[in-house]
Design an enzyme around this catalytic site. Structure first.
Site, PDB file in Angstrom:
ATOM      1  N   GLY A  18       1.733   0.230  -4.737  1.00 40.07           N
ATOM      2  CA  GLY A  18       2.104   0.782  -3.559  1.00 40.07           C
ATOM      3  C   GLY A  18       0.953   0.907  -2.945  1.00 40.07           C
ATOM      4  O   GLY A  18      -0.080   0.355  -2.436  1.00 40.07           O
ATOM      5  N   CYS A  19       0.849   2.290  -1.725  1.00 41.97           N
ATOM      6  CA  CYS A  19       0.132   2.345  -0.588  1.00 41.97           C
ATOM      7  C   CYS A  19      -1.307   2.650  -1.251  1.00 41.97           C
ATOM      8  O   CYS A  19      -2.349   1.789  -0.376  1.00 41.97           O
ATOM      9  CB  CYS A  19       1.043   3.410   0.313  1.00 41.97           C
ATOM     10  SG  CYS A  19       0.818   5.322  -0.611  1.00 41.97           S
ATOM     11  N   TYR A  20      -1.595   3.767  -2.070  1.00 40.89           N
ATOM     12  CA  TYR A  20      -2.902   3.352  -2.539  1.00 40.89           C
ATOM     13  C   TYR A  20      -3.090   2.380  -2.837  1.00 40.89           C
ATOM     14  O   TYR A  20      -4.707   2.077  -2.835  1.00 40.89           O
ATOM     15  CB  TYR A  20      -2.910   4.522  -3.293  1.00 40.89           C
ATOM     16  CG  TYR A  20      -2.715   6.581  -2.645  1.00 40.89           C
ATOM     17  CD1 TYR A  20      -3.598   7.026  -1.563  1.00 40.89           C
ATOM     18  CD2 TYR A  20      -1.415   7.114  -3.056  1.00 40.89           C
ATOM     19  CE1 TYR A  20      -3.518   7.884  -0.882  1.00 40.89           C
ATOM     20  CE2 TYR A  20      -1.080   7.944  -2.479  1.00 40.89           C
ATOM     21  CZ  TYR A  20      -2.355   8.531  -1.591  1.00 40.89           C
ATOM     22  OH  TYR A  20      -2.091  10.272  -1.500  1.00 40.89           O
TER      23      TYR A  20
ATOM     24  N   GLY B 241       0.661  -1.071   3.516  1.00 36.22           N
ATOM     25  CA  GLY B 241       0.796  -0.627   2.145  1.00 36.22           C
ATOM     26  C   GLY B 241       2.404  -0.311   1.738  1.00 36.22           C
ATOM     27  O   GLY B 241       3.068  -0.020   0.618  1.00 36.22           O
TER      28      GLY B 241
END
Lengths: 342, 342, 342, 342
Positions: C150-152, C316
């Protein structure tokens, strides 16, 4: 309290700002704030920023109930539905202020051409008063039905009208380039994603070039054809309009155009005329019911440049609608509209 | 490697983008990246986003050193200093590409009038080639001195020139409304706070109405007067220009204006002509050397509306400057300019 | 050309950036760019900014066709559909890189708890490699199935992992406050209007506090519980994550945390470690595949603050996915990913 | 009219909002609105958005004149100058409300450490009341000197204080991540360009990690050390603070933290407690004197997450300053502060 007020279409941006203003308006009592989707809920539950500011419970959309309980109804739906509300409400003696476009054009054929709909109550068009308060204040005093102007036309006409009149007979062409905040596109997600954050942020684009349906009401009020190029800007609210009045070759306006505007609007509570056109900016009137104006004559090219700015949700929609209510109901025109409105 | 390159004024936005492009340009070697304030430091220490992308040490501004070591020098200072650099560099056989406004106007009197300075080397003006690559490619091939166009003029002229030619003799007036990202105002804080965040964000305003110094180069290239209204938009980069060509009454252009543009620019690597003017938007060409164009004829009012978009730091400044270098040095015009440039 | 590539879910943001990158990737041939809604159209007709940059015709979503024609398929749909694609493609010998969340968690029960779905091919989870390239490069070399992070989590884990290891046994708690651009919310209008311009612009809000589904993959990789507070910021792209590692009372890290990061990532092509944490900013890596890092020990409170930044659509999402493809296919890891990617 | 009011530092953002509020305040008469740079000019000439809203002529900065003519003076200069004004004004019987940081810390040594200045009137520190109205209302009633809190501390303390008290003895650590609009950086262009549009727009970055001078006043009010990470967001106004209260292992708060806040602030006119923390957003209280709060217990990690939002120029500066004036002068606390303030 002076009047009992209803709102149809309460959870769009225009409706929200009507609630914000009218909840603090000393002469208005909000008796019927309708929402098709959120009847029974607190307005602040749907619009959390209103918490602590307004104490309003939304109700269903019921034209008969509105007719029975209200003195004034604002119709603020993006649709043809106002054509269903207006006749019933007017018959019941309720004053109607329509924030949509259904009653702005005097010519039903123009309505059909630009809006693509058939008008279902053309018999009301003759009596509908175009609610640009500064231009039609007298007619509004006795109006039953006010057609609140579009956001773009408000800024364009207020800037152009006095100068077109001053230079009557010497104008060859008028162009209007207007940059609008995205709230002008409404709260409903558009199919093409036009009001999505990523589409609009850090962007700027023209749309509806030469075909935008606000064009005919500008031409109706000015009595002159205009080329209108609306643009979507990376702002939430506000419209900055840049107008070019092309004059006959060799014609020099007798007076400074800024002075013409200042004289015409002296004493108007919601018009600010700036000496420097650079001081007119989209952010300037944000949160207020002001329309800001400036103008300059570009001698080299024989063009008068007019710049106007307003908050599209206030002077361009809900603020002016309440201004019209004040006039139609005999209240002081500024009631509930001074200072900052959110 | 093809050429040794110098940059004067490296830490402004234009200079930064020259570094970004030229550091990856296979035919260019950056030998002299000058900065008056940061000599001796790594470029990435001054501009942290460049870390890992470029490996450049800044040096002092020394015209003799530039003259000895460079084949091509870009002058990118917002000032009259390029008039001091150009003669010395040209004498030493160095090609010069000036990103300022000093060599754009053929008429030194026009320069003095619009820029408020006296030109100190007017003898260079006849040979300076106005570096709008698509219009002056042949002259650029043999040029020693290129005057890189302003950001606004690039978008305006590319959109207008083919249509003005097509409709020659039938045009009554031209207006240009252009909305620019704030990087166009430079990196130096302005005294009036014009490039401060709070002043520009969520705002839109016209400035320099009828007096902006990019006006005369547009008129020079088009051979026609224009009313130019630049506007500062809530964007960091990008210019969207909306141009109105007012035609003689009754004149109907023989061909669709979009088709005229498409034909004129067929094969141009950095021009994209869109069928729908609504697809031309400030964000579209961001990060690339493209100029995007679209046009439509508004028959009701006899106006051709042209819309153009470009990244003011790329096709509007540093990208086009490298495009010109490529032409002047005999490289493939697209070298180092394809895809995304930052 | 090295590999024939397919993309499922091409018109979302991740899909768009896969197209942008892969269309210029020298080892990839885009043979099957699927779109359920726009099959048969040019990608540039649907995404006008791609005009002149890519020459791709979209095709329908047909898993059998993908299985027959592709060597590698990227699944980039926000949904559970990747669980239908992966088994078929893997059976046909196609490598799969999933940009969704379906294959990130080793524990199918955790998947069900956090995602609210039943996993339909849990037998693939053991072999799926978590595609944080810098941490799992060796496993990726021989992987058939990569679960793109995931990006986070990408920004959080890259910043935290080396420091958690360095301070193992002395960490009491970890909090992650991450501010994301709105493209992270996808291109589909959300029901609550969360990705509308007016909702997000000039705003900042936390969401999914303690419940965001990216939490478990961070904990899985760190082997430590974290309190994760994602926030939606007024940006289009980019994530800035601020992480606080609370240390045991009195424990002082043996080395400067920035130096630990710099040492750990020395030689990594897509990690930039900054000495000053203030130089790490959301805009810094925008348009690139970089993840930027910085860290500082706040002695007063016994907290190591780590800051990371990346472009949520590149490092990301799509950039890292191509980085993983490069590793899985034996290409140079940087192929197609250097410089600016759009 | 109740009191005669002076403002020192009128053309910064805080000064501008003091003018906006006080010009409409029914109990205040603006007798001395000082500006070092614009004495003799209309406020609206310097701040064009004020045209038509306020009718104020700026005067020079003269402490003796202020002492003679005012009942209350607001000092709103980013500097140590308030230490020169306060003693003179207090001696003359004038109440002083300082919007700078000079009188917030009880310990002059802490002031020297965090601010880097020597305090020139430490004898006033004991009587200065920290002007967080909701916490120190009683002391303010009789105060001569109020130290208006910093913008960050206002949001942080209002959210944390009731919960820290509720969980006293069970808190292990507190972190504060706060994202602020750029007006917090003031109107004066910073040397590093930190408040330039292009630097801040579409960006997000931490600064002053662990060293920001608002830290000690938070710790003083909470009686607990905090790790404070301020961040600059792409907004003009507003602060969203995300606070994490790390609890002792195994400790479960006896009551829902949102309910604790709601109970503590029941009846407070300028505090709104939201049930859903996602409803607390930077834009929510913009233009008002509200501070919005929400909180949730993340059981998995034993952390109470508190979110607060306020307008940094209103509740975070000028709004709260007027709220304090109202209390100090015995007016209704809400006078001049209801609804929207600009």
């Amino acid at each position: 309290v002076g009047v009992k007020v209803g709102i149809v279409g309460s959870t769009g941006y225009a409706g929200e700002f009507l609630i914000r203003i009218l909840a603090r308006h000393p002469e208005a009592e909000l008796v019927c704030v309708c929402s098709a989707h959120a009847a029974g809920r607190d307005a602040a539950a749907v619009l959390p920023a209103l918490k602590g500011l307004v104490d309003v419970t939304l109700c269903g959309e019921d034209v008969d109930h509105l007719a029975r309980t209200c003195d004034v109804v604002f119709t603020a739906k993006k649709s043809v539905e106002s054509m269903q509300y207006a006749p019933v409400l007017l018959d019941a003696g309720v004053k109607v202020i329509d924030i949509g476009g259904e009653f702005r054009l005097k010519d039903p054929a123009a309505y059909e051409k630009w809006y693509g709909n058939t008008h279902t109550c053309p018999e009301l068009l003759p009596e509908a008063v175009y609610g640009l308060t500064e231009l039609h204040r007298d007619a509004l005093r006795s109006a039953r039905l006010a057609a609140n102007p579009g956001c773009y036309p408000t800024g364009a006409i207020l800037g152009l009208a006095p100068l077109m009149e001053e230079m009557r007979g010497h104008v060859r062409a008028v162009t209007i380039c207007a940059s609008s905040g995205v709230s002008g596109a409404g709260r409903t997600p558009s199919k093409e994603g036009r009001n999505l954050f990523v589409s609009c942020f850090n962007n700027h684009a023209a749309y509806g070039v030469g075909t935008h349906k606000h064009t005919p009401e500008i031409e109706q009020e000015l009595g002159f054809p205009v080329t209108f190029v609306p643009q979507l800007a990376s702002m939430d609210r506000g419209i900055l309009s840049v107008m070019a009045i092309h004059l006959e070759e060799g014609y020099v306006p007798p007076r400074d155009p800024g002075a013409v505007l200042a004289e015409r609007y002296a004493g108007e509570p919601f018009i600010r005329v700036y000496e420097r056109v650079g001081d007119v900016c989209a952010a300037g009137p944000r949160g207020t019911n002001f329309c800001d104006l400036g103008a300059v004559f570009v001698e080299r090219t024989g063009v008068v440049c007019v710049v106007s700015a307003l908050d599209n949700l206030l002077k361009g929609a809900s603020g002016q609608a309440v201004q019209n209510m004040n006039v139609m109901c005999g209240f002081d025109e500024c009631t509930g509209l001074e200072g900052f409105l959110g």
